[in-house]
Design an enzyme around this catalytic site. Structure first.
Site, short mmCIF file in Angstrom:
data_model
loop_
_atom_site.label_atom_id
_atom_site.label_comp_id
_atom_site.label_asym_id
_atom_site.label_seq_id
_atom_site.Cartn_x
_atom_site.Cartn_y
_atom_site.Cartn_z
N THR A 113 2.54 5.54 4.62
CA THR A 113 1.75 4.36 4.95
C THR A 113 1.05 4.52 6.29
O THR A 113 1.60 5.12 7.21
CB THR A 113 2.66 3.12 5.01
OG1 THR A 113 3.33 2.98 3.76
CG2 THR A 113 1.89 1.85 5.31
N GLY A 152 10.48 4.59 8.67
CA GLY A 152 11.76 4.34 9.31
C GLY A 152 12.24 5.57 10.07
O GLY A 152 12.14 6.69 9.58
N GLU A 395 7.96 0.45 -0.83
CA GLU A 395 8.04 1.27 -2.04
C GLU A 395 7.16 0.75 -3.14
O GLU A 395 7.42 0.95 -4.33
CB GLU A 395 9.49 1.37 -2.53
CG GLU A 395 9.87 2.78 -2.91
CD GLU A 395 9.52 3.77 -1.81
OE1 GLU A 395 10.08 3.67 -0.71
OE2 GLU A 395 8.66 4.63 -2.04
#
Ligand SMILES: CC/C=C\C/C=C\C/C=C\C/C=C\C/C=C\C/C=C/C(=O)SCCNC(=O)CCNC(=O)[C@H](O)C(C)(C)COP(=O)(O)OP(=O)(O)OC[C@H]1O[C@@H](n2cnc3c(N)ncnc32)[C@H](O)[C@@H]1OP(=O)(O)O
Ligand SMILES: Cc1cc2nc3c(=O)[nH]c(=O)nc-3n(C[C@H](O)[C@H](O)[C@H](O)COP(=O)(O)OP(=O)(O)OC[C@H]3O[C@@H](n4cnc5c(N)ncnc54)[C@H](O)[C@@H]3O)c2cc1C
Length: 627
Positions: A113, A152, A395
């Protein structure tokens, strides 16, 4: 997990409650706990593990996340970095990187992303330009919107990451591909030259996952850092395309499957907390001459909570069923057989959204069912909600995925009308599309849900075709009809969830003791009846249900709540969460909620002194009119 290992985990939690730590301290504390936890649990697995072992690995990962009120900064290492190496690396790349990653010699994340694009992968702007003279890729972030944003562990934890970047060779774009990129020095942990890293800031949840941003300034990596299982770049810059460009999307399918099992786990955790609390909490006095009842004896409370138990079972059964499909399709892909990939993609695009939509709503309902104490962070219900609701977005945002599933359903239906055979989980679309008379049995209701799906899919295809006949382009027709396309996907997903839950339970029922079989099948009955009542409009429209049938369903539902009540606490105890995992003042096994609420309250830094220093600094002068 054996007792000794869990006991050493206990040490993880004997520290200041995370609620009272700063943003920075939360992260630092989470790293401390993650290292301790992983050292406790760390074991080496090879990629030829059985489905069971893979499931255990994922379950362990989920337990990892369940330990923390938030999630571990290592989360992406296990759930995406390693699976991408496994799924996208050549044999030698897997050989080299899996060893380092499994031994935690390196910590990775998955950077896809960007600030400007999340859903539309084909719109990603990070560039990987091949330089044949040096046999290197030049990674570059041309504009701010091309910065990687969200991954993350990216901000301060990972020293490697999979970067999904647009491949350019001699000025030509060859689409999005995975690259293994070292982002920090392995000794100093400093960002490497040409690499900008940072944290994206505080969020609704996930505040210990260390989500970060990453920008490249003409950063060079060697050719062997492109993961080349599915597509290759030869030394001279020749591009060798893979058999299917969507194979690079494989990690996302894997995680979508993982998320279904994670929702089962999250929901189980929340309903364990809420139901145990409901068993010890007494309130009101409906009968003047009797003591205050357990709030669990209010039927409205049972209505709020028992469906959460059944839904957790349903998601778990569907997740294990979907996992088997994922695993067999993965083996087929490895031998170049691609024809079952579209169905796996469509299934994941239905079950990930439905499990996250239901789990998020039911976890919030568990919190709301606990009154004011449910609003305490020490109850750990708000944090569980925060983790679950993120899965609505990550996701693959749910709307987008339901529209992806609709693509497959529309294609299947149009093909069916033209006489092409339907297969797998869409085979039922060829079945009877009418219900002559309502059948209130479990199988009868499940069949009605299939008819609802058939009717919704066929009617939205008609809408699409009418729009295109009226001169609209296929894209405009699709957008105009998209609300009912997602509704058709939801109906298909609902039918799958119900029928798989029932069939998987039937398979297991044969080996269960009669009392256990009875209770578990009551939950199946409750789940099917609950959803028939929730979707009574569709049943009226497509399944010939009458008002008398609805009345009967309502009475059956009430009786099922009463039948489950005696086993309710046993059913959540059977999820077997240790107190350290629940991490909740309301859900502890000993039921001492009030004492734990007080114990946690006293840990507030404000309770360290009877008078806060602001009294003398502000309040007293203010109250004396001196400010
Ligand atoms: C310590 C704790 C450890 C572990 C974890 C613990 C707890 C949590 C548990 C689980 C969760 C773990 C980790 C996740 C948590 C956070 C991290 C989050 C990470 C991310 O979010 S990563 C980024 C995710 N991003 C996306 O998913 C983007 C969504 N967008 C897309 O997928 C695509 O853009 C989209 C929407 C599919 C469109 O793609 P595209 O434009 O290329 O295709 P078309 O729509 O034109 O369709 C073309 C054609 O391709 C088929 N297709 C599309 N995708 C796939 C696919 N994936 N596989 C197979 N086929 C695909 C599509 O059906 C079309 O076919 P058709 O032409 O119709 O035949
Ligand atoms: C907690 C969390 C952790 C994450 N971790 C990671 C990570 O580790 N790695 C990573 O790469 N990414 C990660 N992400 C990013 C995540 O994958 C994206 O947020 C997600 O893919 C959605 O993209 P977006 O945020 O850009 O929203 P957009 O794609 O801009 O979508 C915004 C909204 O627009 C609408 N929309 C968009 N496209 C369509 C369409 N085609 N049709 C109809 N409506 C549409 C939807 O309502 C959607 O919610 C994480 C996100 C969160 C919240």
């Amino acid at each position: 997990m054996d007792e000794q290992k869990v006991l050493s985990i206990k040490g993880l939690l004997d520290d200041t409650p995370e609620e009272y730590l700063s943003h920075k301290e939360k992260y630092e504390n989470s790293i401390r706990k993650s290292v301790l936890f992983y050292k406790t649990l760390h074991s080496t697995e090879d990629e030829n593990m059985s489905v069971d072992e893979k499931t255990k690995l994922n379950f362990r990962n989920i337990v990892t996340s369940a330990i923390f009120k938030d999630n571990s900064p290592f989360m992406l290492h296990n759930s995406m970095f390693i699976p991408t190496i496994m799924g996208q690396g050549t044999d030698e790349q897997r050989e080299y990187w899996m060893k380092r990653a499994k031994n935690m010699e390196i910590i990775g994340t998955y950077a896809q992303t960007e600030l400007g694009h999340g859903t539309f992968i084909r719109g990603l702007e990070t560039q990987a330009t091949y330089d044949p003279d040096t046999e290197e890729f030049v990674l570059h972030s041309p504009v701010l919107s091309s910065y990687k944003w969200w991954p993350g562990g990216l901000a301060h934890t990972a020293n490697y990451c999979i970067v999904m970047a647009r491949l350019y060779i001699k000025g030509k774009s060859h689409g999005i591909h995975p690259f293994m990129v070292q982002i920090r020095d392995e000794e100093t942990h400093m960002p490497l030259p040409g690499i900008k890293l940072g944290e994206i800031g505080a969020k609704l949840g996930f505040n210990t996952v260390n989500n970060g941003f990453l920008g490249f300034e003409n950063h060079r990596i060697s050719r062997d850092r492109m993961l080349m299982k599915n597509a290759q770049v030869l030394k001279d810059g020749t591009f060798v395309a893979g058999s299917n460009s969507k194979l690079t999307y494989g990690t996302m399918v894997y995680v979508r499957v993982l998320i279904v099992s994670n929702m089962a786990n999250m929901l189980a955790k929340a309903v364990t907390i809420a139901l145990r609390y409901s068993a010890i909490r007494r309130q009101s006095q409906p009968k003047p001459d009797e003591p205050e009842p357990q709030i669990l004896d209010y039927v409205t409370q049972q209505h709020k909570l028992f469906i959460a138990i059944a839904s957790s079972h349903a998601f778990y059964m569907n997740a294990m069923w979907l996992w088997e499909i994922y695993y067999s399709v993965s083996l087929q892909l490895a031998s170049g057989k691609l024809d079952n990939l579209p169905e796996l993609h469509a299934l994941a695009c239905c079950l990930k959204p439905l499990s996250t939509i239901d789990a998020t709503a039911m976890i919030e309902k568990c919190r709301l069912a606990c009154g004011g104490h449910g609003y305490m962070l020490s109850a750990n219900l708000a944090q569980t909600y925060g983790l679950a609701t993120a899965a609505y977005t990550y996701e693959g945002e749910n709307t987008v995925l339901l529209l992806q599933a609709a693509r497959s359903l529309v294609k299947a239906w149009v093909g069916h009308v033209k006489g092409r055979p339907l297969k797998g989980t869409m085979a039922y679309l060829a079945g009877d599309s009418t219900v002559k008379a309502w059948d209130g049995s479990i199988d009868g209701i499940i069949q009605s849900f299939k008819v609802v799906a058939i009717r919704k899919i066929s009617s939205v295809v008609k809408i699409l075709q009418d729009y295109e006949k009226s001169g609209l382009s296929p894209e405009d027709a699709w957008n105009k009809a998209s609300v009912f396309l997602t509704a058709a996907s939801e109906a298909h997903g609902r039918a799958v969830l119900l029928s798989v839950y029932k069939s998987e339970m039937d398979k297991r029922a044969a080996v269960l003791s009669p009392p256990l079989r009875k209770v578990l099948l009551q939950l199946v009955d409750l789940y099917v009846t609950y959803w028939a009542l929730e979707k009574v409009g569709d049943m009226l429209l497509y399944a010939s249900i009458t008002d008398k049938d609805v009345d009967e369903l309502q009475r059956r539902y009430i009786e099922l709540l009463a039948a489950i009540r005696p086993n309710a606490v046993g059913l959540v105890d059977a999820f077997d969460f240790r107190d350290e995992i629940l991490n909740s003042t309301l859900g502890a096994y000993d039921g001492r909620a009030y004492e734990r609420l007080m114990e946690e309250a006293m840990k507030s830094p404000l309770n360290a002194e009877p008078v806060n220093q602001t009294f003398h600094k502000y309040l007293k002068p203010f109250m004396r009119g001196k400010l």
